[in-house]
Design a protein around this motif. Structure first.
Motif, PDB file in Angstrom:
ATOM      1  N   GLY A 148       0.787  -1.231   0.000  1.00 27.52           N
ATOM      2  CA  GLY A 148       0.000   0.000   0.000  1.00 27.52           C
ATOM      3  C   GLY A 148       0.815   1.275   0.000  1.00 27.52           C
ATOM      4  O   GLY A 148       0.433   2.263  -0.633  1.00 27.52           O
ATOM      5  N   HIS A 149       1.955   1.274   0.698  1.00 20.74           N
ATOM      6  CA  HIS A 149       2.756   2.497   0.772  1.00 20.74           C
ATOM      7  C   HIS A 149       3.181   2.987  -0.611  1.00 20.74           C
ATOM      8  O   HIS A 149       3.186   4.194  -0.883  1.00 20.74           O
ATOM      9  CB  HIS A 149       4.013   2.256   1.625  1.00 20.74           C
ATOM     10  N   ASN A 150       3.554   2.053  -1.462  1.00 20.32           N
ATOM     11  CA  ASN A 150       4.057   2.425  -2.780  1.00 20.32           C
ATOM     12  C   ASN A 150       3.014   2.262  -3.870  1.00 20.32           C
ATOM     13  O   ASN A 150       3.089   2.944  -4.899  1.00 20.32           O
ATOM     14  CB  ASN A 150       5.308   1.595  -3.100  1.00 20.32           C
ATOM     15  N   ASP A 151       2.040   1.389  -3.648  1.00 18.94           N
ATOM     16  CA  ASP A 151       0.954   1.248  -4.629  1.00 18.94           C
ATOM     17  C   ASP A 151       0.234   2.573  -4.820  1.00 18.94           C
ATOM     18  O   ASP A 151      -0.162   2.920  -5.935  1.00 18.94           O
ATOM     19  CB  ASP A 151      -0.037   0.183  -4.158  1.00 18.94           C
ATOM     20  N   GLN A 152       0.085   3.339  -3.723  1.00 20.25           N
ATOM     21  CA  GLN A 152      -0.648   4.605  -3.823  1.00 20.25           C
ATOM     22  C   GLN A 152       0.091   5.639  -4.669  1.00 20.25           C
ATOM     23  O   GLN A 152      -0.499   6.639  -5.079  1.00 20.25           O
ATOM     24  CB  GLN A 152      -0.917   5.179  -2.428  1.00 20.25           C
ATOM     25  N   LYS A 153       1.352   5.400  -4.961  1.00 21.64           N
ATOM     26  CA  LYS A 153       2.123   6.296  -5.813  1.00 21.64           C
ATOM     27  C   LYS A 153       1.863   6.037  -7.297  1.00 21.64           C
ATOM     28  O   LYS A 153       2.356   6.771  -8.157  1.00 21.64           O
ATOM     29  CB  LYS A 153       3.616   6.154  -5.519  1.00 21.64           C
ATOM     30  N   GLU A 154       1.116   4.966  -7.588  1.00 24.26           N
ATOM     31  CA  GLU A 154       0.754   4.624  -8.966  1.00 24.26           C
ATOM     32  C   GLU A 154      -0.767   4.509  -9.056  1.00 24.26           C
ATOM     33  O   GLU A 154      -1.315   3.419  -9.238  1.00 24.26           O
ATOM     34  CB  GLU A 154       1.421   3.314  -9.387  1.00 24.26           C
ATOM     35  N   PRO A 155      -1.479   5.639  -8.896  1.00 29.04           N
ATOM     36  CA  PRO A 155      -2.930   5.601  -8.744  1.00 29.04           C
ATOM     37  C   PRO A 155      -3.694   5.098  -9.956  1.00 29.04           C
ATOM     38  O   PRO A 155      -4.846   4.672  -9.813  1.00 29.04           O
ATOM     39  CB  PRO A 155      -3.290   7.057  -8.434  1.00 29.04           C
ATOM     40  N   GLU A 156      -3.098   5.142 -11.124  1.00 30.16           N
ATOM     41  CA  GLU A 156      -3.822   4.653 -12.302  1.00 30.16           C
ATOM     42  C   GLU A 156      -3.735   3.134 -12.393  1.00 30.16           C
ATOM     43  O   GLU A 156      -4.758   2.442 -12.494  1.00 30.16           O
ATOM     44  CB  GLU A 156      -3.273   5.308 -13.569  1.00 30.16           C
ATOM     45  N   ALA A 157      -2.531   2.596 -12.338  1.00 34.13           N
ATOM     46  CA  ALA A 157      -2.364   1.147 -12.479  1.00 34.13           C
ATOM     47  C   ALA A 157      -2.712   0.388 -11.208  1.00 34.13           C
ATOM     48  O   ALA A 157      -3.161  -0.768 -11.270  1.00 34.13           O
ATOM     49  CB  ALA A 157      -0.925   0.830 -12.891  1.00 34.13           C
ATOM     50  N   LEU A 158      -2.508   1.039 -10.048  1.00 29.68           N
ATOM     51  CA  LEU A 158      -2.658   0.332  -8.776  1.00 29.68           C
ATOM     52  C   LEU A 158      -3.625   1.064  -7.847  1.00 29.68           C
ATOM     53  O   LEU A 158      -3.362   1.224  -6.658  1.00 29.68           O
ATOM     54  CB  LEU A 158      -1.288   0.164  -8.107  1.00 29.68           C
ATOM     55  N   ALA A 159      -4.737   1.477  -8.387  1.00 36.36           N
ATOM     56  CA  ALA A 159      -5.771   2.133  -7.583  1.00 36.36           C
ATOM     57  C   ALA A 159      -6.249   1.180  -6.497  1.00 36.36           C
ATOM     58  O   ALA A 159      -6.236  -0.044  -6.659  1.00 36.36           O
ATOM     59  CB  ALA A 159      -6.938   2.552  -8.465  1.00 36.36           C
TER      60      ALA A 159
END
Length: 221
Positions: free
Chosen positions: A74-85
Motif C-alpha cells: 500500500g505504501h508504494n501502490d498509492q504512488k501509482e494511482p492509475e495502475a494500482l488504484a
C-alpha cells in the motif's frame, strides 16, 4: 514446522535491529514467534513489482501446506494511482496473491498498511493511505481472509505515545533526504509492531481458543 512467509514493502522488510539503519516489522518478528520466518519484503515494492521481481514466486516455491503468508502493501501502490488504484489493480493483485497462496496450501493473512507518523501543527495525526486500508478490509471480508489491522493499531500507538514520544519508534533521518523519517521504523518501532503482529497471528490461528477460562478462579462472589 510452520513457516510464516512475509510479502511487503520497506515497512515489513528485513533491516538492522541495532538502529544502524531502517527496519520493517518483519525484521523483528522472529523475536516474538517460535515459527520460522521467511521474509521476502523489500523497500519500494508494490503489489505489481513484488511479482515482477520474482519475490512472490520465491514465496510460493518455499510454501509448505499449513504455512502462513502475510501480505502487507500500500505504501508504494498509492504512488501509482492509475495502475494500482485501491479498488483497481491493488485489490486485484492482492486477490491473486490470496488465491495462489491458498492453491499452494498456505493460509493467507492480509494486513493494512502501517500508518506514517505525520502530525499536523495542531497535533492531529494525518491519514496517509486514503482508501487503501479500506480496500484490504473489504477484500478480507469478501474472500474470507483474516486481516491484521495495522493502520488502526499504529494510529492508536502514535497518538497514545504522543508526537514527541512516538518519535522513538523511528528516531532517524530519512536515508534519501536527510529529513526526519516518519515512514521507516528503527529497532524500537520494528519490535513494537512485530510484537502486535505476532499476537494477532496467534488469534488468527486460534492457538489460545481452547485454553481453560479463568473466570471461576478469579471472580469473587
Amino acid at each position: 514446522m510452520v513457516t510464516i512467509h512475509l510479502a511487503g514493502d520497506s515497512t515489513v522488510a528485513p533491516g538492522p535491529l541495532d538502529d544502524s539503519g531502517v527496519a520493517g516489522w518483519g525484521a523483528a518478528l522472529h523475536e516474538h514467534v517460535t515459527e520460522r520466518v521467511h521474509n521476502q519484503a523489500i523497500g519500494g515494492a508494490t503489489t505489481a513489482s513484488f511479482r515482477a521481481e520474482g519475490r512472490w514466486q520465491a514465496i510460493l516455491d518455499a510454501v509448505e501446506p499449513g504455512d502462513l503468508v502475510v501480505v502487507q502493501f500500500g505504501h508504494n501502490d498509492q504512488k501509482e494511482p492509475e495502475a494500482l488504484a485501491a479498488e483497481g489493480g491493488y485489490t486485484a493483485n492482492l486477490r491473486t496473491f490470496v488465491e495462489e497462496a491458498r492453491a499452494a496450501g498456505a493460509e493467507p493473512v492480509l494486513a493494512t498498511s502501517v500508518e506514517r507518523r505525520l502530525f499536523t501543527d495542531d497535533g492531529e495525526l494525518r491519514h496517509s493511505h486514503g482508501p487503501y486500508p479500506a480496500a484490504v478490509r473489504a477484500l478480507g471480508a469478501a474472500a474470507g481472509v483474516p486481516v491484521i489491522e495495522l493502520t488502526g493499531f499504529t494510529r492508536w500507538l502514535y497518538l497514545w505515545l504522543g508526537e514527541e514520544g512516538s518519535w522513538r519508534l523511528f528516531g532517524h533521518a530519512h536515508p534519501e533526504t536527510g529529513a526526519p523519517d516518519n515512514t521507516h521504523f528503527g529497532a524500537d518501532g520494528a519490535r513494537t509492531v512485530a510484537a502486535f503482529v505476532a499476537q494477532q497471528l496467534r488469534v488468527v490461528r486460534g492457538l489460545d481458543d481452547r485454553t481453560q477460562p479463568l473466570g471461576a478462579w478469579v471472580v469473587q462472589p
